[in-house]
Design a protein around this motif. Structure first.
Motif, PDB file in Angstrom:
ATOM      1  N   ALA A   1       0.780  -1.360  -0.052  1.00  0.00           N
ATOM      2  CA  ALA A   1       0.046   0.034  -0.059  1.00  0.00           C
ATOM      3  C   ALA A   1       0.895   1.069  -0.093  1.00  0.00           C
ATOM      4  O   ALA A   1       0.589   2.168  -0.635  1.00  0.00           O
ATOM      5  CB  ALA A   1      -1.119   0.006   1.045  1.00  0.00           C
ATOM      6  N   LYS A   2       2.054   1.231   0.804  1.00  0.00           N
ATOM      7  CA  LYS A   2       2.737   2.486   0.773  1.00  0.00           C
ATOM      8  C   LYS A   2       3.465   2.817  -0.264  1.00  0.00           C
ATOM      9  O   LYS A   2       3.658   3.843  -0.746  1.00  0.00           O
ATOM     10  CB  LYS A   2       3.474   2.541   2.103  1.00  0.00           C
ATOM     11  N   LEU A   3       4.173   1.733  -0.817  1.00  0.00           N
ATOM     12  CA  LEU A   3       4.923   2.021  -2.075  1.00  0.00           C
ATOM     13  C   LEU A   3       4.126   2.394  -3.194  1.00  0.00           C
ATOM     14  O   LEU A   3       4.340   3.058  -4.013  1.00  0.00           O
ATOM     15  CB  LEU A   3       5.718   0.641  -2.216  1.00  0.00           C
ATOM     16  N   LEU A   4       2.686   1.555  -3.488  1.00  0.00           N
ATOM     17  CA  LEU A   4       1.809   2.018  -4.552  1.00  0.00           C
ATOM     18  C   LEU A   4       1.645   3.422  -4.332  1.00  0.00           C
ATOM     19  O   LEU A   4       1.566   4.082  -5.447  1.00  0.00           O
ATOM     20  CB  LEU A   4       0.655   1.094  -4.352  1.00  0.00           C
ATOM     21  N   SER A   5       1.103   3.892  -3.083  1.00  0.00           N
ATOM     22  CA  SER A   5       0.935   5.182  -2.879  1.00  0.00           C
ATOM     23  C   SER A   5       2.051   6.158  -3.494  1.00  0.00           C
ATOM     24  O   SER A   5       1.766   7.315  -4.212  1.00  0.00           O
ATOM     25  CB  SER A   5       0.478   5.373  -1.429  1.00  0.00           C
ATOM     26  N   GLN A   6       3.196   5.669  -3.185  1.00  0.00           N
ATOM     27  CA  GLN A   6       4.341   6.568  -3.267  1.00  0.00           C
ATOM     28  C   GLN A   6       4.601   6.500  -4.927  1.00  0.00           C
ATOM     29  O   GLN A   6       4.690   7.701  -5.436  1.00  0.00           O
ATOM     30  CB  GLN A   6       5.698   6.000  -2.765  1.00  0.00           C
ATOM     31  N   VAL A   7       4.458   5.438  -5.543  1.00  0.00           N
ATOM     32  CA  VAL A   7       4.420   5.434  -6.888  1.00  0.00           C
ATOM     33  C   VAL A   7       3.689   6.277  -7.831  1.00  0.00           C
ATOM     34  O   VAL A   7       3.969   7.213  -8.792  1.00  0.00           O
ATOM     35  CB  VAL A   7       4.535   3.840  -7.464  1.00  0.00           C
ATOM     36  N   VAL A   8       2.407   6.090  -7.407  1.00  0.00           N
ATOM     37  CA  VAL A   8       1.231   6.707  -7.914  1.00  0.00           C
ATOM     38  C   VAL A   8       1.379   8.330  -7.792  1.00  0.00           C
ATOM     39  O   VAL A   8       1.081   9.165  -8.556  1.00  0.00           O
ATOM     40  CB  VAL A   8       0.159   6.330  -7.666  1.00  0.00           C
ATOM     41  N   ALA A   9       1.754   8.683  -6.420  1.00  0.00           N
ATOM     42  CA  ALA A   9       2.001  10.205  -6.139  1.00  0.00           C
ATOM     43  C   ALA A   9       3.133  10.733  -7.036  1.00  0.00           C
ATOM     44  O   ALA A   9       2.757  12.018  -7.540  1.00  0.00           O
ATOM     45  CB  ALA A   9       2.134  10.436  -4.696  1.00  0.00           C
ATOM     46  N   LYS A  10       3.860  10.015  -7.209  1.00  0.00           N
ATOM     47  CA  LYS A  10       5.303  10.667  -8.091  1.00  0.00           C
ATOM     48  C   LYS A  10       4.789  10.750  -9.482  1.00  0.00           C
ATOM     49  O   LYS A  10       4.930  11.664  -9.990  1.00  0.00           O
ATOM     50  CB  LYS A  10       6.438   9.909  -7.852  1.00  0.00           C
TER      51      LYS A  10
END
Length: 279
Positions: A218-227
């Motif tokens: 969840a955290k990494l997906l959120s980071q990837v999508v945010a960037k």
């Protein structure tokens, strides 16, 4: 406007308690109790559920939720002017309404709720997206709620349900659709509100999935999508630079061309990419 219960019409309640909407609190009141009942019905069968409502104001949607059979409604209201009107609703319904006074971003209502729980709200415009993001991003999944039935500005609602290669598609689309089935169930014109906002509103219903649609952290997906969407005009090899030393290889392994942009990438590919970066 006629009443759906034995309580006074909402316009009378507002005049009696001088509950004139405050722009600073993002307030726009729905006075048509037939319309609030329609919104309440979009949440499904409420008979065996507790309902969490944020920003009840004078209690139009609250009354509809109770009239539609909610087991209990827990409402969070920041505006203390609304408390006497809500107390009248609670008394009329035998205490099935519990009101927590304060900021919804700071209050944890869980100790007052019993599962299953549905969240139904005409969210104040100034906190709506922040609350939705929190509800979609708990530390553990599945979350405490079964479904979300929420009113937003139509533009926000469209972002929640948007598909790739559309202008509205973005981080909120990924966040919602990864873990939920989401659809717009109603549109409400400005004239239905007091005071009327400048934009059309829409009600979105999100039904949680017991497990996310695709594997991802969840955290990494959120980071990837945010960037990716933070610089949506850039190619992904540029917007995601720094996430992995061999980024272009991982993009290709996920079925993504390094020259593509965020809005071209579907949910499954974003999840696959985040897993490849994590590994």
């Amino acid at each position: 406007m006629a009443s759906i219960d034995g309580l006074p019409p909402l316009r009378e309640v507002i005049n009696t308690h001088e509950l004139f909407a405050k722009k600073a609190l993002g307030q726009n009141f729905l006075l048509d109790l037939n319309l609030t009942s329609k919104i309440a019905r979009q949440a499904g069968d409420l008979a065996n559920s507790d309902v969490l409502e944020v920003g009840p104001g004078p209690g139009g949607l609250t009354r509809a939720l109770l009239h539609e059979g909610a087991r209990q409604v827990v409402a969070i209201e920041q505006d203390e002017r609304c408390l006497p009107a809500l107390a009248e609703v609670s008394a009329y319904h035998g205490g099935k309404l519990k009101v927590l006074q304060g900021d919804a971003l700071k209050i944890d209502p869980l100790e007052h709720l019993n599962t299953p729980i549905r969240i139904v709200s005409n969210l104040p415009y100034n906190v709506g997206t922040e609350l939705l993001t929190r509800w979609l991003s708990p530390a553990e999944w599945p979350p405490f709620w079964q479904s979300l039935t929420l009113m937003f500005q139509k533009e926000v609602a469209q972002r929640i349900v948007a598909r790739p290669r559309t202008k509205a598609y973005g981080r909120l689309s990924i966040l919602a659709q990864w873990r939920c089935d989401a659809k717009i169930v109603m549109e409400i014109p400005p004239a239905a509100f007091t005071p009327p906002p400048k934009v059309t509103s829409a009600v979105v219903h999100l039904e949680r999935l017991e497990t996310p649609r695709y594997p991802a952290d969840a955290k990494l997906l959120s980071q990837v999508v945010a960037k990716a969407f933070g610089q949506r005009r850039k190619m992904l090899r540029a917007s995601l630079k720094g996430l992995a030393p061999d980024l272009e290889d991982r993009l290709l392994a996920a079925g993504i061309k390094p020259t593509q942009r965020a809005e071209e990438i579907d949910l499954e590919a974003f999840c696959k990419l985040s897993e490849l970066i994590r590994s």
